[in-house]
Write a protein that holds these residues in place. Structure first.
Motif, PDB file in Angstrom:
ATOM      1  N   ASP A  80       0.839  -1.200   0.000  1.00 36.15           N
ATOM      2  CA  ASP A  80       0.000   0.000   0.000  1.00 36.15           C
ATOM      3  C   ASP A  80       0.875   1.252   0.000  1.00 36.15           C
ATOM      4  OD1 ASP A  80      -2.347  -1.421  -0.022  1.00 36.15           O
ATOM      5  OD2 ASP A  80      -2.682  -1.302   2.142  1.00 36.15           O
ATOM      6  N   LEU A  81       1.978   1.206   0.753  1.00 36.79           N
ATOM      7  CA  LEU A  81       2.874   2.362   0.809  1.00 36.79           C
ATOM      8  C   LEU A  81       3.659   2.514  -0.481  1.00 36.79           C
ATOM      9  CD1 LEU A  81       4.089   2.110   4.501  1.00 36.79           C
ATOM     10  CD2 LEU A  81       2.472   3.746   3.505  1.00 36.79           C
ATOM     11  N   GLY A  82       4.038   1.385  -1.091  1.00 37.32           N
ATOM     12  CA  GLY A  82       4.695   1.453  -2.392  1.00 37.32           C
ATOM     13  C   GLY A  82       3.781   2.110  -3.416  1.00 37.32           C
ATOM     14  N   ALA A  83       2.502   1.698  -3.385  1.00 38.29           N
ATOM     15  CA  ALA A  83       1.517   2.282  -4.304  1.00 38.29           C
ATOM     16  C   ALA A  83       1.379   3.779  -4.048  1.00 38.29           C
ATOM     17  CB  ALA A  83       0.168   1.580  -4.140  1.00 38.29           C
ATOM     18  N   LEU A  84       1.339   4.151  -2.770  1.00 36.71           N
ATOM     19  CA  LEU A  84       1.214   5.574  -2.416  1.00 36.71           C
ATOM     20  C   LEU A  84       2.378   6.376  -2.988  1.00 36.71           C
ATOM     21  CD1 LEU A  84      -0.225   7.759  -0.623  1.00 36.71           C
ATOM     22  CD2 LEU A  84       1.343   7.087   1.205  1.00 36.71           C
ATOM     23  N   ALA A  85       3.600   5.862  -2.799  1.00 37.96           N
ATOM     24  CA  ALA A  85       4.776   6.591  -3.273  1.00 37.96           C
ATOM     25  C   ALA A  85       4.807   6.661  -4.801  1.00 37.96           C
ATOM     26  CB  ALA A  85       6.055   5.933  -2.745  1.00 37.96           C
ATOM     27  N   GLU A  86       4.479   5.546  -5.466  1.00 40.63           N
ATOM     28  CA  GLU A  86       4.471   5.562  -6.940  1.00 40.63           C
ATOM     29  C   GLU A  86       3.388   6.513  -7.457  1.00 40.63           C
ATOM     30  OE1 GLU A  86       6.588   4.228  -8.986  1.00 40.63           O
ATOM     31  OE2 GLU A  86       7.673   2.789  -7.735  1.00 40.63           O
ATOM     32  N   HIS A  87       2.279   6.602  -6.726  1.00 37.95           N
ATOM     33  CA  HIS A  87       1.191   7.492  -7.130  1.00 37.95           C
ATOM     34  C   HIS A  87       1.564   8.953  -6.904  1.00 37.95           C
ATOM     35  CE1 HIS A  87      -2.915   9.355  -6.677  1.00 37.95           C
ATOM     36  NE2 HIS A  87      -3.060   8.685  -7.794  1.00 37.95           N
TER      37      HIS A  87
END
Lengths: 390, 390
Positions: free
Chosen positions: B183-190
């Motif tokens: 979820d945090l990886g997705a947040l950072a990529e977003h």
């Protein structure tokens, strides 16, 4: 105005007092808005004759009952693989009248279907049930592009890129909106069915094909181009048969109506009554029918697994034959899902049969047609004929 | 203030003129907001010395460059199966310093890990890199309950119901927030990676476990209790091995780091360098390594199928070893996905490697810790120590 009209549309006749509480507006604002909506012909206020007496209620001016004007109508159309259903639906979501016609053999051609639907709509319009007809909502068993309502792919109708909304609008000279049947079923269950009040909803519905419609944070899941929720083409069996889509082992190849009937040695076709009869036979001891129903229940459970894993839904609503099978074989469905192996399913395991039954998509099509009115009640022009409002 | 601070945090040093255009506010409002954010110590304004001259630019007062104060910091912690990474991250998302330590054998006990992390944090805090430390964000390879940060289940750490945020907060006396690594990886990529500007995003990341993080309509997908996106436990092979979760044929059993290494006859462990070395060996003609990489590529494609079917994503971002394998074997991944059989994948097929690489979750953890400041910059109390602001 939008919030008040939507409230009365969903709840039916409501006292001004209840509206004041629910909407968090003061009494005079509710009065003003109600008057405006009455003037443009969308609501009526009824004297409080039939109002139940509530013990301990504060005295004061009795509250009026605000009711939707059922003569403000839409036409709702549900295209299924074997039949066409058309209904006149009044504000408040009441089906005022309906017609069903079986497709003739080979009559799946888009233009022919549009002609048939237009004819059925004409018959219902001739009944004069509504003083005002806002437009037409159509439920399609296939992938519908959100931007323009183009039916990109409806394999069970044999359609690829059929501009059905345009075809029907040309026939009827009315605004026509189209969407996927499962998305509309989800919409209806979320607005007035088994998923009212839930923000994260998965709706799976089965007939010949299997459709899915999702709500995330209270809003429909669309995806980049409106094709999200294709749960029928999630793989459940690496050793399964090839699906019409070209892939192997899709959920649709395991739990579709024809697969269920075939597994019990029966001929395809017959819809919900045929499924109900099969389940009855299974319960009466017909071993082959029993195995067929057990099989569909198992694969439904396996198909629910990615739904729980990916969405962690607050509630899963099952429609069509999936509802029938779940009600009859709940334990087998849960064994297939294996909730203990998934943190999301272990935490929230809330699976329910549809409460709108076979009408979910039809009612969703009506809501699709009502949506512009509910969003901006003031923009409806009461003096101009509906067809010119498009 | 929130919009302006967020913009500078994401874009880095920005002219007032650019802020005026991007935020749609007038020059004097931008000036006022910038001054306020400067007064509370979150931004600095730099004279336009280094500003490039733009030909044809309107004359007038030169625009100041507004820059984030990098001495406003958070601690970001990434717990992985084999290692712990801790970084000091300044406003603007810059990693100012970092430490990595391998877990000692058996050191996965929650309290022991919290002690180690606290020690590593203490070492970084002693460097005095930040004038202000807002709090700590922690990335965990497991299911984290959204309401209280409880780590419900992190199989690769052997954790069930470990209140890691509380343990670490007690050690550090700082506010600690925790979330799932994917979820945090997705947040950072977003926010600052391969998915900037996309509303519907699927992020899949692979190391020992496989995690997923999704954005729907521009917001993180959480589900009913924060466990959505468990893509590692979607079934891809009915004939596969039993997964640690108890189910059979989960994606994680097919594309995890240890499975990849084992298929090539190698010992488990080693992280991204071991995977990179394996792919290099495959490309150099090592047949067994080649088959292992091809296999992971195939199953990754099969695992992407339900992602496309259910989400119709605008972009899919692959992280960790999935990014390495996709870059090396794109064709095999696409064969496994079989986009022609899915209307959603046929319409939008946009798969990209992560642009933040192995730091995605760490940077996401930093963003998690910055989030309260970005949402309400004015509520930060500049005179009180951070620990008291919790």
């Amino acid at each position: 105005m939008s919030a008040l009209l939507t409230q009365v549309h969903l709840q039916g006749p409501t006292t001004r007092a209840a509206l004041t509480t629910t909407l968090g507006l003061n009494r005079s604002t509710i009065g003003d808005l109600t008057r405006q909506l009455e003037e443009i012909g969308l609501l009526v206020e009824v004297p409080p004759g039939e109002e139940p007496v509530v013990p301990g209620r504060r005295s004061g001016r009795p509250s009026l009952v605000v009711a939707p004007r059922e003569d403000v109508t839409v036409l709702a159309v549900a295209l299924d693989v074997d039949r066409i259903t058309v209904a006149v639906v009044g504000l408040g979501g009441v089906v005022l009248d309906r017609r069903t016609r079986l497709h003739q053999r080979g009559e799946h051609d888009g233009e022919r279907v549009a002609e048939t639907v237009a004819q059925m709509c004409g018959e219902l319009m001739a009944l004069g049930l509504g003083s005002r007809l806002l437009g037409v909502g159509v439920s399609v068993p296939g992938a519908v592009r959100e931007s323009d309502g183009m039916v990109r792919f409806a394999p069970n109708l044999g359609w690829t890129d059929v501009p059905f909304a345009d075809l029907l609008a040309t026939e009827l000279r009315l605004p026509v909106v189209t969407a996927n049947d499962a998305d509309l079923g989800a919409l209806a269950e979320h607005m007035r069915g088994a998923a009212v009040g839930a923000d994260d909803v998965a709706y799976l519905s089965g007939s010949v094909g299997i459709g899915g419609g999702f709500f995330v944070r209270g809003l429909p899941l669309r995806g980049a181009s409106g094709f999200a929720g294709e749960v029928g083409h999630v793989m459940v069996d690496s050793n399964g048969d090839q699906c019409r889509c070209g892939a192997v082992g899709c959920l649709e190849t395991k739990v579709g109506e024809n697969q269920l009937l075939a597994a019990a040695g029966r001929l395809p076709g017959g819809g919900p009554p045929a499924v109900a009869e099969l389940i009855k036979a299974a319960d009466a001891g017909d071993a082959r029918a029993g195995q067929a129903v057990d099989g569909v229940a198992h694969w439904l459970g396996v198909g629910l697994r990615p739904v729980f894993a990916l969405f962690n839904p607050e509630v899963v609503v099952l429609g069509g034959l999936l509802s029938q099978v779940f009600t009859a074989r709940r334990t087998i469905v849960l064994e297939g899902l294996d909730p203990q192996s998934l943190i999301s399913a272990r935490d929230v395991l809330n699976i329910r049969p549809s409460s709108l039954g076979d009408d979910a998509s039809l009612l969703g099509a009506a809501e699709l047609a009502f949506a512009p009115l509910l969003a901006e009640p003031g923009r409806v022009d009461v003096d101009r004929p509906v067809a010119a409002q498009g």
